[in-house]
Write a protein that holds these residues in place. Structure first.
Motif, PDB file in Angstrom:
ATOM      1  N   LEU A 406       0.837  -1.192   0.000  1.00  0.00           N
ATOM      2  CA  LEU A 406       0.000   0.000   0.000  1.00  0.00           C
ATOM      3  C   LEU A 406       0.875   1.246   0.000  1.00  0.00           C
ATOM      4  CD1 LEU A 406      -2.411  -1.038   2.934  1.00  0.00           C
ATOM      5  CD2 LEU A 406      -2.524  -1.718   0.553  1.00  0.00           C
ATOM      6  N   PHE A 407       0.641   2.130  -0.937  1.00  0.00           N
ATOM      7  CA  PHE A 407       1.242   3.459  -0.922  1.00  0.00           C
ATOM      8  C   PHE A 407       0.339   4.382  -1.716  1.00  0.00           C
ATOM      9  CE2 PHE A 407       3.376   1.000  -4.261  1.00  0.00           C
ATOM     10  CZ  PHE A 407       3.154   1.768  -5.390  1.00  0.00           C
ATOM     11  N   HIS A 408       0.487   5.682  -1.470  1.00  0.00           N
ATOM     12  CA  HIS A 408      -0.483   6.628  -2.028  1.00  0.00           C
ATOM     13  C   HIS A 408      -0.284   6.903  -3.507  1.00  0.00           C
ATOM     14  CE1 HIS A 408      -3.257   9.947  -2.377  1.00  0.00           C
ATOM     15  NE2 HIS A 408      -2.286  10.725  -2.826  1.00  0.00           N
ATOM     16  N   GLY A 409       0.927   7.265  -3.896  1.00  0.00           N
ATOM     17  CA  GLY A 409       1.138   7.770  -5.248  1.00  0.00           C
ATOM     18  C   GLY A 409       1.850   6.820  -6.178  1.00  0.00           C
ATOM     19  N   CYS A 410       3.193   6.788  -6.088  1.00  0.00           N
ATOM     20  CA  CYS A 410       3.962   5.994  -7.034  1.00  0.00           C
ATOM     21  C   CYS A 410       5.299   5.608  -6.421  1.00  0.00           C
ATOM     22  CB  CYS A 410       4.186   6.771  -8.327  1.00  0.00           C
ATOM     23  SG  CYS A 410       5.303   8.199  -8.155  1.00  0.00           S
ATOM     24  N   ILE A 411       5.977   4.689  -7.080  1.00  0.00           N
ATOM     25  CA  ILE A 411       7.393   4.457  -6.840  1.00  0.00           C
ATOM     26  C   ILE A 411       8.094   5.062  -8.050  1.00  0.00           C
ATOM     27  CG2 ILE A 411       9.193   2.749  -6.406  1.00  0.00           C
ATOM     28  CD1 ILE A 411       6.992   2.891  -4.249  1.00  0.00           C
ATOM     29  N   PRO A 412       8.807   6.186  -7.897  1.00  0.00           N
ATOM     30  CA  PRO A 412       9.349   6.884  -9.070  1.00  0.00           C
ATOM     31  C   PRO A 412      10.175   5.970  -9.971  1.00  0.00           C
ATOM     32  CG  PRO A 412       9.567   8.254  -7.114  1.00  0.00           C
ATOM     33  CD  PRO A 412       9.110   6.904  -6.640  1.00  0.00           C
ATOM     34  N   LEU A 413       9.827   5.985 -11.259  1.00  0.00           N
ATOM     35  CA  LEU A 413      10.513   5.167 -12.263  1.00  0.00           C
ATOM     36  C   LEU A 413      11.022   6.042 -13.397  1.00  0.00           C
ATOM     37  CD1 LEU A 413       7.969   2.195 -12.664  1.00  0.00           C
ATOM     38  CD2 LEU A 413      10.019   2.246 -11.223  1.00  0.00           C
ATOM     39  N   ILE A 468       4.849  10.522  -3.331  1.00  0.00           N
ATOM     40  CA  ILE A 468       3.438  10.772  -3.035  1.00  0.00           C
ATOM     41  C   ILE A 468       2.867  11.928  -3.850  1.00  0.00           C
ATOM     42  CG2 ILE A 468       3.412   9.719  -0.740  1.00  0.00           C
ATOM     43  CD1 ILE A 468       3.819  12.484   0.447  1.00  0.00           C
ATOM     44  N   PHE A 469       3.687  12.493  -4.747  1.00  0.00           N
ATOM     45  CA  PHE A 469       3.190  13.486  -5.707  1.00  0.00           C
ATOM     46  C   PHE A 469       3.366  12.972  -7.127  1.00  0.00           C
ATOM     47  CE2 PHE A 469       3.750  17.389  -8.321  1.00  0.00           C
ATOM     48  CZ  PHE A 469       2.430  17.803  -8.259  1.00  0.00           C
ATOM     49  N   GLY A 470       4.610  12.792  -7.555  1.00  0.00           N
ATOM     50  CA  GLY A 470       4.879  12.081  -8.789  1.00  0.00           C
ATOM     51  C   GLY A 470       4.422  12.739 -10.077  1.00  0.00           C
ATOM     52  N   LYS A 471       4.426  14.068 -10.123  1.00  0.00           N
ATOM     53  CA  LYS A 471       4.132  14.783 -11.366  1.00  0.00           C
ATOM     54  C   LYS A 471       5.252  15.786 -11.630  1.00  0.00           C
ATOM     55  CE  LYS A 471      -0.774  14.843 -10.171  1.00  0.00           C
ATOM     56  NZ  LYS A 471      -1.964  15.717 -10.065  1.00  0.00           N
ATOM     57  N   SER A 472       5.328  16.255 -12.868  1.00  0.00           N
ATOM     58  CA  SER A 472       6.402  17.169 -13.255  1.00  0.00           C
ATOM     59  C   SER A 472       6.342  18.485 -12.504  1.00  0.00           C
ATOM     60  CB  SER A 472       6.352  17.425 -14.761  1.00  0.00           C
ATOM     61  OG  SER A 472       5.085  17.979 -15.141  1.00  0.00           O
ATOM     62  N   GLN A 473       5.132  18.923 -12.133  1.00  0.00           N
ATOM     63  CA  GLN A 473       4.972  20.160 -11.374  1.00  0.00           C
ATOM     64  C   GLN A 473       3.580  20.191 -10.759  1.00  0.00           C
ATOM     65  OE1 GLN A 473       5.487  23.032 -14.614  1.00  0.00           O
ATOM     66  NE2 GLN A 473       3.277  23.400 -14.657  1.00  0.00           N
ATOM     67  N   PHE A 496       3.120   5.701 -13.625  1.00  0.00           N
ATOM     68  CA  PHE A 496       1.683   5.622 -13.858  1.00  0.00           C
ATOM     69  C   PHE A 496       1.335   4.979 -15.195  1.00  0.00           C
ATOM     70  CE2 PHE A 496       2.257   9.019 -10.760  1.00  0.00           C
ATOM     71  CZ  PHE A 496       1.386   8.592  -9.758  1.00  0.00           C
ATOM     72  N   LYS A 497       2.263   4.981 -16.128  1.00  0.00           N
ATOM     73  CA  LYS A 497       2.068   4.278 -17.392  1.00  0.00           C
ATOM     74  C   LYS A 497       2.628   2.862 -17.318  1.00  0.00           C
ATOM     75  CE  LYS A 497       3.165   4.501 -22.333  1.00  0.00           C
ATOM     76  NZ  LYS A 497       3.852   5.288 -23.411  1.00  0.00           N
ATOM     77  N   LEU A 498       3.848   2.742 -16.801  1.00  0.00           N
ATOM     78  CA  LEU A 498       4.525   1.454 -16.780  1.00  0.00           C
ATOM     79  C   LEU A 498       3.870   0.454 -15.832  1.00  0.00           C
ATOM     80  CD1 LEU A 498       8.227   2.705 -16.837  1.00  0.00           C
ATOM     81  CD2 LEU A 498       6.920   1.730 -18.738  1.00  0.00           C
ATOM     82  N   SER A 499       3.193   0.962 -14.815  1.00  0.00           N
ATOM     83  CA  SER A 499       2.566   0.053 -13.842  1.00  0.00           C
ATOM     84  C   SER A 499       1.349  -0.658 -14.408  1.00  0.00           C
ATOM     85  CB  SER A 499       2.183   0.813 -12.569  1.00  0.00           C
ATOM     86  OG  SER A 499       1.252   1.849 -12.862  1.00  0.00           O
ATOM     87  N   ASN A 500       0.950  -0.341 -15.635  1.00  0.00           N
ATOM     88  CA  ASN A 500      -0.077  -1.136 -16.302  1.00  0.00           C
ATOM     89  C   ASN A 500       0.458  -2.516 -16.675  1.00  0.00           C
ATOM     90  OD1 ASN A 500      -2.397   0.684 -16.523  1.00  0.00           O
ATOM     91  ND2 ASN A 500      -1.048   1.931 -17.790  1.00  0.00           N
ATOM     92  N   ASN A 501       1.790  -2.649 -16.679  1.00  0.00           N
ATOM     93  CA  ASN A 501       2.425  -3.903 -17.072  1.00  0.00           C
ATOM     94  C   ASN A 501       2.684  -4.782 -15.858  1.00  0.00           C
ATOM     95  OD1 ASN A 501       2.630  -2.853 -19.727  1.00  0.00           O
ATOM     96  ND2 ASN A 501       4.539  -1.806 -19.181  1.00  0.00           N
ATOM     97  N   GLU A 502       2.355  -6.036 -15.975  1.00  0.00           N
ATOM     98  CA  GLU A 502       2.541  -6.980 -14.879  1.00  0.00           C
ATOM     99  C   GLU A 502       4.006  -7.069 -14.466  1.00  0.00           C
ATOM    100  OE1 GLU A 502       1.363 -11.629 -13.795  1.00  0.00           O
ATOM    101  OE2 GLU A 502       1.354 -10.933 -15.883  1.00  0.00           O
ATOM    102  N   GLU A 503       4.919  -7.012 -15.437  1.00  0.00           N
ATOM    103  CA  GLU A 503       6.349  -7.146 -15.131  1.00  0.00           C
ATOM    104  C   GLU A 503       6.830  -6.013 -14.233  1.00  0.00           C
ATOM    105  OE1 GLU A 503       5.015  -7.069 -18.135  1.00  0.00           O
ATOM    106  OE2 GLU A 503       5.195  -9.169 -18.800  1.00  0.00           O
ATOM    107  N   THR A 504       6.347  -4.806 -14.500  1.00  0.00           N
ATOM    108  CA  THR A 504       6.741  -3.655 -13.674  1.00  0.00           C
ATOM    109  C   THR A 504       6.222  -3.806 -12.257  1.00  0.00           C
ATOM    110  OG1 THR A 504       6.756  -2.179 -15.593  1.00  0.00           O
ATOM    111  CG2 THR A 504       6.602  -1.145 -13.430  1.00  0.00           C
TER     112      THR A 504
END
Length: 632
Positions: A406-413, A468-473, A496-504
């Motif tokens: 569980l986490f709010h936003g993303c794991i930066p990739l 927990i933000f994960g956007k350019s600005q 947010f795009k790559l996490s659609n993939n099971e491997e990611t």
């Protein structure tokens, strides 16, 4: 050390019989069904909707009512039972006004509620259920719940108990108690995956409810970090909290809810922006204030006044933390005051009476007085500090439980799918180490009052490298002052795009050592736009995004009123809340659309959970104590 440990443990278990009793109980507990976990995200101060979903177990109590009474009660009668369980005080009050609280009704209703309580609590141990009803009616509830009323003599005893509850005027209180017990037993564990604060009118009411909830954890969102940072002493975040609250017309929350005195800001704004209509700062009104009904023109001036203070404080923070690499967000330094443009684009508002073009980040004496007074209220406010302390004690950047990360936003990739390396506090961190580092820094800000850590809270709130933000600005300046859409664009991190993939997703789960056979990521932050064909279930069922728009400002964009993830012993399911009005109707037998996503075969038992693993460890210790008891 181990010998001393067992000597201390022996003092707790004075006889072998005590140990055997505990071992029998613990081993048996392993074969109970797993408790039900509920996951919410991005509730954003929408207390009415959140509390109703919590009280109804996201509509699951209505499902249980149908399962239990399906062959014996009409649908309308089932609806009435569910309505009563959700909001017992309101329903009973309305019935009393209408003269409908007859002895027959009260008698019948108590029987039905006890029957429903038995049904929803059958999978739990008696000791666990009893923990839920520590009340003045404890013995009576215990008798009614566990008396076998199928035997003739016991049935007479059972019926007399109910009759006497009605006879001596205890029925309304008793019905309210049983209804609340059904609510509590239906939600074994509550996970709030970030963003309790901002936009909605009543985050303080949500926090009051969470304070009284027996089993809850929170994964901090960027809007929670904003308030946590403000209470820790970050003036830029204090200004941000005020700006966001006024922007969404949440004056009652500030003054009546948290005791923040807006008088200094009000007087400063009226004096400084007297002839400025500040139309670009007109608040967005989704809920009306009850106690502090400031007109929109005045609120706009207040919003502008605190925003200019905010921009100055943002710039000062950026300049004293060059390692943040956020000079592109130093708004007032970027403005060309000669032609009143920002990055080549004309400003829609050019009235800056408190800004010195030669030293744009310098606060005026009056601005210092305003922000210092507001900061003092955040520092010393009893309720706000109680709530923020709860967020720290029960929250974290992430959590792993029962196969769920569980986490709010993303794991930066990075774009190539590798973990982004972030420089912070003199080191480089990525993936799990980045989350752990930010967790430690957030705690240093609050518990140690470390100045650098306090500044990092602002970075966490709105930096492109913040998980927990994960956007350019964060375009809170551009959205007001600039017409150009390109300058307003907030580009999402590659996650947010790559996490659609099971491997990611598998790579991230491996990074956090999530080793369960059934495992998943649960996060929020980005609203799921169902009206555009988006889905909350991604990566072949390994990622759940449950920010569906419980916040009213989002619902036009999402086409839905939010999601709740439900994880019980049978399945992982999504409750889709399609109608906001029906959620918030205080007298409603609300039923969402429930979809089973992961069906569990066989049924998941306590032994299969993280709690089960802890119980097995305890069993090992107690078995050794029993074996060596006479020699310790």
């Amino acid at each position: 050390m181990e010998e001393n440990y067992y000597k201390l443990l022996k003092e707790h278990y004075s006889t072998k019989t005590n140990i055997r009793n505990e071992l029998i109980t613990l081993n048996s507990k392993l074969y109970l069904p797993k408790g039900t976990e509920y996951f919410f995200s991005d509730v954003h101060g929408e207390a009415s909707a959140f509390l109703q979903l919590l009280k109804s177990a996201s509509g699951n109590i209505r499902e249980k009512t149908s399962m239990h009474f399906g062959d014996t009660l009409l649908k309308e009668e089932q609806d009435e039972i569910a309505e009563l369980v959700y909001n017992p005080k309101e329903v009973l009050h309305e019935m009393e006004i209408n003269g409908e609280l007859t002895d027959d009704y009260l008698n019948t209703t108590i029987h039905r509620l006890i029957s429903l309580f038995r049904f929803v609590s059958t999978k739990y141990a008696k000791s666990y259920v009893r923990e839920k009803f520590k009340d003045c009616y404890t013995d009576i509830v215990d008798e009614l719940l566990y008396t076998n009323d199928s035997e003739y003599n016991k049935k007479i005893y059972y019926d007399k108990l109910v009759e006497n509850i009605v006879k001596y005027g205890a029925a309304p209180d008793f019905i309210i108690l049983i209804s609340k017990l059904i609510q509590r037993i239906s939600v074994d564990k509550l996970h709030v995956v970030g963003d309790i604060y901002d936009r909605g009118p009543s985050p303080q009411i949500i926090m009051d409810e969470l304070l009284n909830f027996p089993n809850v954890d929170i994964q901090w969102g960027n809007h929670d970090i904003e308030w946590m940072g403000a209470v820790s002493g970050n003036k830029a975040l204090t200004a941000a909290c005020l700006a966001n609250a006024i922007q969404y017309n949440n004056i009652d929350m500030l003054e009546d809810g948290y005791g923040i005195n807006l008088r200094p800001l009000y007087e400063f704004a009226i004096k400084t922006y007297a002839d400025d209509p500040a139309t670009l700062f007109t608040p967005r009104v989704f809920d009306k204030n009850i106690y502090d009904n400031i007109n929109s023109e005045t609120a706009a001036k207040m919003f502008k006044a605190i925003s200019i203070i905010r921009y100055k404080l943002d710039g000062q923070l950026i300049e004293r933390n060059k390692e943040f690499n956020m000079d592109d967000r130093n708004f007032l330094k970027i403005i060309n005051f000669d032609d009143m443009t920002y990055k080549g684009e004309p400003l829609k508002d050019t009235n800056f009476p408190t800004v010195d073009p030669k030293n744009p980040l310098k606060l005026t004496a009056d601005e210092k007085t305003v922000i210092n007074a507001l900061q003092l209220d955040f520092n010393r406010g009893v309720k706000i500090n109680k709530h923020i302390n709860f967020l720290y004690e029960n929250g974290a950047m992430y959590k792993v439980e029962n196969g769920s990360l569980l986490f709010h936003g993303c794991i930066p990739l990075n774009e190539n799918g590798s973990f982004t390396e972030v420089e912070i506090d003199g080191g480089k961190f990525s993936g799990k180490s980045l989350m752990d580092k930010f967790d430690a820094i957030a705690r240093d800000a609050y518990y140690k009052h470390d100045p650098y850590a306090i500044d990092v809270m602002w970075y966490l709130f709105n930096s492109k490298n913040s998980p927990i933000f994960g956007k350019s600005q964060f375009s809170y300046f551009e959205n007001i002052f600039i017409e150009d859409k390109k300058l307003k664009e907030e580009k999402y991190n590659s996650y947010f795009k790559l996490s659609n993939n099971e491997e990611t997703v598998d790579m991230i789960l491996d990074e956090f050592n999530v080793t369960s056979k059934r495992r998943r990521i649960v996060n929020g932050h980005v609203p799921v736009k169902t009206k555009k064909g988006d889905t909350p279930v991604k990566a072949k069922g390994k990622l759940y995004v449950i920010d569906g728009g419980i916040s009213k400002p989002y619902q036009d964009k999402t086409g839905i009123a939010g999601y709740t993830l439900v994880f019980n012993s049978h399945a992982v399911s999504l409750a889709e809340h399609t109608n906001y009005e029906s959620i918030t109707d205080e007298v409603s037998s609300y039923r969402p659309n429930i979809r089973e996503i992961e069906v569990l075969h066989p049924r998941m038992l306590m032994k299969d959970t993280d709690e089960g693993a802890r119980i097995r460890e305890r069993i090992k210790v107690l078995e050794k104590l029993l074996k060596d008891y006479d020699n310790i």
